[in-house]
Write a protein that holds these residues in place. Structure first.
Motif, PDB file in Angstrom:
ATOM      1  N   UNK A   1      -3.544 -20.341  25.468  1.00 22.75           N
ATOM      2  CA  UNK A   1      -2.093 -20.550  25.537  1.00 22.75           C
ATOM      3  C   UNK A   1      -1.344 -19.268  25.869  1.00 22.75           C
ATOM      4  N   UNK A   2      -1.739 -18.158  25.254  1.00 20.89           N
ATOM      5  CA  UNK A   2      -1.049 -16.883  25.494  1.00 20.89           C
ATOM      6  C   UNK A   2      -1.247 -16.410  26.933  1.00 20.89           C
ATOM      7  N   UNK A   3      -2.489 -16.503  27.419  1.00 18.65           N
ATOM      8  CA  UNK A   3      -2.770 -16.073  28.787  1.00 18.65           C
ATOM      9  C   UNK A   3      -2.057 -16.962  29.796  1.00 18.65           C
ATOM     10  N   UNK A   4      -2.040 -18.261  29.537  1.00 18.06           N
ATOM     11  CA  UNK A   4      -1.365 -19.186  30.445  1.00 18.06           C
ATOM     12  C   UNK A   4       0.141 -18.932  30.485  1.00 18.06           C
ATOM     13  N   UNK A   5       0.710 -18.618  29.320  1.00 20.21           N
ATOM     14  CA  UNK A   5       2.144 -18.335  29.269  1.00 20.21           C
ATOM     15  C   UNK A   5       2.471 -17.055  30.042  1.00 20.21           C
ATOM     16  N   UNK A   6       1.619 -16.040  29.896  1.00 19.28           N
ATOM     17  CA  UNK A   6       1.824 -14.782  30.616  1.00 19.28           C
ATOM     18  C   UNK A   6       1.727 -14.997  32.120  1.00 19.28           C
ATOM     19  N   UNK A   7       0.722 -15.785  32.544  1.00 18.25           N
ATOM     20  CA  UNK A   7       0.558 -16.053  33.969  1.00 18.25           C
ATOM     21  C   UNK A   7       1.759 -16.833  34.500  1.00 18.25           C
ATOM     22  N   UNK A   8       2.248 -17.785  33.705  1.00 15.92           N
ATOM     23  CA  UNK A   8       3.337 -18.641  34.160  1.00 15.92           C
ATOM     24  C   UNK A   8       4.642 -17.870  34.286  1.00 15.92           C
ATOM     25  N   UNK A   9       4.903 -16.953  33.356  1.00 17.42           N
ATOM     26  CA  UNK A   9       6.155 -16.192  33.390  1.00 17.42           C
ATOM     27  C   UNK A   9       6.144 -15.091  34.439  1.00 17.42           C
ATOM     28  N   UNK A  10       4.944 -14.602  34.821  1.00 11.91           N
ATOM     29  CA  UNK A  10       4.793 -13.551  35.838  1.00 11.91           C
ATOM     30  C   UNK A  10       5.587 -12.302  35.492  1.00 11.91           C
ATOM     31  N   UNK A  11       5.694 -11.997  34.200  1.00 17.14           N
ATOM     32  CA  UNK A  11       6.393 -10.790  33.779  1.00 17.14           C
ATOM     33  C   UNK A  11       7.904 -10.878  33.864  1.00 17.14           C
ATOM     34  N   UNK A  12       8.470 -12.048  34.080  1.00 15.26           N
ATOM     35  CA  UNK A  12       9.910 -12.208  34.204  1.00 15.26           C
ATOM     36  C   UNK A  12      10.558 -12.387  32.835  1.00 15.26           C
ATOM     37  N   UNK A  13      11.820 -12.026  32.769  1.00 13.36           N
ATOM     38  CA  UNK A  13      12.577 -12.239  31.542  1.00 13.36           C
ATOM     39  C   UNK A  13      12.928 -13.721  31.426  1.00 13.36           C
ATOM     40  N   UNK A  14      13.306 -14.120  30.215  1.00  8.64           N
ATOM     41  CA  UNK A  14      13.660 -15.524  30.001  1.00  8.64           C
ATOM     42  C   UNK A  14      14.866 -15.927  30.847  1.00  8.64           C
ATOM     43  N   UNK A  15      15.823 -15.010  30.997  1.00 10.86           N
ATOM     44  CA  UNK A  15      17.025 -15.315  31.781  1.00 10.86           C
ATOM     45  C   UNK A  15      16.671 -15.494  33.262  1.00 10.86           C
ATOM     46  N   UNK A  16      15.819 -14.591  33.768  1.00  9.46           N
ATOM     47  CA  UNK A  16      15.421 -14.684  35.175  1.00  9.46           C
ATOM     48  C   UNK A  16      14.622 -15.951  35.431  1.00  9.46           C
ATOM     49  N   UNK A  17      13.811 -16.327  34.444  1.00 16.49           N
ATOM     50  CA  UNK A  17      13.027 -17.553  34.600  1.00 16.49           C
ATOM     51  C   UNK A  17      13.921 -18.789  34.552  1.00 16.49           C
ATOM     52  N   UNK A  18      14.936 -18.758  33.692  1.00 16.45           N
ATOM     53  CA  UNK A  18      15.793 -19.939  33.530  1.00 16.45           C
ATOM     54  C   UNK A  18      16.638 -20.217  34.770  1.00 16.45           C
TER      55      UNK A  18
END
Length: 436
Positions: free
Chosen positions: A280-297
């Motif tokens: 779960x942790x690795x998948x979340x890191x891969x999915x976010x690609x190092x972006x902030x929550x605001x940038x992702x939203x």
């Protein structure tokens, strides 16, 4: 999809000799064509080459954009010339999808002649017209078989092989910092979303061919495993979600008739549940690609461009027909949404036509009985529909239109066989007594 729901083959050019392979049958429909010439696969590959694009990442050997454009446009011209040589009588099959795609040329041309986005708009209209004309010529060989699926997989897997060679030759160029270490094309300027799209489509179609026992396990593994690695290296969320959702829809259409599909679906759900817990942790890191929550939203800044595009003032003509075919950008920023790109370039009329294309394909797919070609078509329709939210391409000559065209060919009903020519009909021997 051929002929809306009926899929009947078209009647044709006058002058076909009675009893020839091109002569219409009793109902006026073109008879089934025996076999598919190898040149059809070459023409399909040339169409794919045309949609690779000319802008993207920096390559090992700098390639002038004008040279790449000459190559891609040359591929389109060659595809049209080859299709015309293979189909000189211009025998076509009625197709609601290609008809709507042809209709899309109307708002494109009306808006482009205003030259608000420059002469490039007319050039793109000519490219789209040649692309559609080539599809019409190739429609003669659409019979609902998996022939074009194999063409598609081979074509895009060849592109992935080129990407892998670039990664091996120049890993620094293939994983640049300006793309956040995501995989790009080092030998041809391909962006991470493009590579992710090709990998996802190749994986999805190969998995379905494997489930339908149309390919062996070893051969499928040689395609699926490296494609999965390349997909993971692109960090492309849209392609990954499109692959998963498209396969769920496609395999779901087979579970009632295929034991292999049921077993695969059960194992896939089990593996997904285990991966969600363990990684779960690795998948979340891969999915976010190092972006902030605001940038992702706000979808990596896409939402700001979308809001600005929708808020821009438009004349009634621009509202209806758009501003003409452009490079899919607004104020110098990429639009990254097929529906808004179509609205911007082809107006509300274009949006209605594109929506009709998707609805027509989906409706015919639902009406067809369960089969492997239908499952492949559902996968492609689902993938393109989901990707349209963050990718462009539904309103212009692109890989997405080629995917949907493949879906249309898979939903076509085979044409009726040609009647036995009169000259070849065996004559009955008449007894001598009956001649009196």
């Amino acid at each position: 999809m051929s002929g809306g729901a009926s899929g009947a083959a078209s009647g044709s050019a006058s002058g076909a000799a009675p009893g020839s392979a091109d002569a219409p049958g009793p109902s006026g429909a073109a008879p089934a064509v025996s076999g598919t010439p190898k040149g059809v696969g070459v023409a399909w590959a040339l169409l794919g080459l045309n949609t690779l694009g000319s802008a993207g990442a920096k390559t090992v050997v700098p390639l002038p954009r004008s040279l790449i454009q000459m190559g891609t446009m040359g591929a389109l011209v060659a595809a049209f010339a080859l299709a015309l040589a293979l189909n000189p009588r211009v025998r076509i099959r009625p197709s609601a999808f290609v008809f709507l795609l042809t209709l899309l040329l109307v708002p494109s041309l009306i808006a482009s002649v205003q030259l608000e986005v420059g002469l490039g708009a007319l050039f793109r209209c000519a490219r789209l017209a040649l692309f559609v004309a080539t599809l019409w010529l190739l429609s003669r060989w659409w019979d609902g078989s998996l022939t074009f699926v194999r063409y598609h997989v081979r074509m895009y897997f060849a592109v992935l092989v080129l990407v892998a060679v670039g990664l091996a030759v120049a890993p620094g160029t293939a994983l640049p910092e300006y793309y956040g270490g995501r995989l790009v094309g080092a030998l041809w300027p391909l962006t991470p979303p493009q590579i992710g799209q090709y990998a996802a489509v190749v994986i999805g179609l190969t998995v379905l061919l494997l489930l339908g026992r149309r390919t062996g396990g070893a051969g499928a593994a040689l395609v699926i495993v490296p494609s999965l690695v390349l997909l993971a290296m692109t960090h492309t969320r849209t392609a990954t979600l499109g692959l998963v959702i498209g396969l769920v829809l496609a395999i779901g259409s087979l579970v009632l008739t295929s034991g292999a599909a049921r077993r695969f679906f059960a194992w896939a759900v089990l593996c997904a549940a285990v991966a969600a817990v363990v990684f779960s942790s690795a998948l979340r890191t891969w999915f976010l690609r190092g972006q902030s929550q605001e940038n992702f939203s706000n979808l990596t800044g896409r939402a700001k461009v979308w809001d600005a595009l929708l808020a821009a003032p438009r004349t009634p003509g621009e509202e209806a027909f758009g501003v003409g075919l452009s490079d899919k950008s607004f104020d110098g920023l990429p639009i990254d949404n097929s529906w808004l790109a179509v609205y911007h370039e082809q107006g509300l009329v274009g949006v209605a036509i594109v929506a009709a294309m998707i609805i027509a394909l989906g409706g015919v797919a639902l009406l067809r009985p369960p089969s492997l070609p239908r499952a492949c078509a559902i996968f492609l329709i689902g993938y393109c529909a989901l990707s349209s939210y963050t990718e462009v391409g539904l309103g212009d000559a692109s890989a997405y239109l080629l995917h949907l065209t493949l879906a249309a060919s898979l939903l076509a009903v085979p044409a009726p066989a040609a009647p036995l020519p009169a000259a070849d009909t065996p004559r009955r021997r008449v007894p001598r007594w009956a001649r009196r």
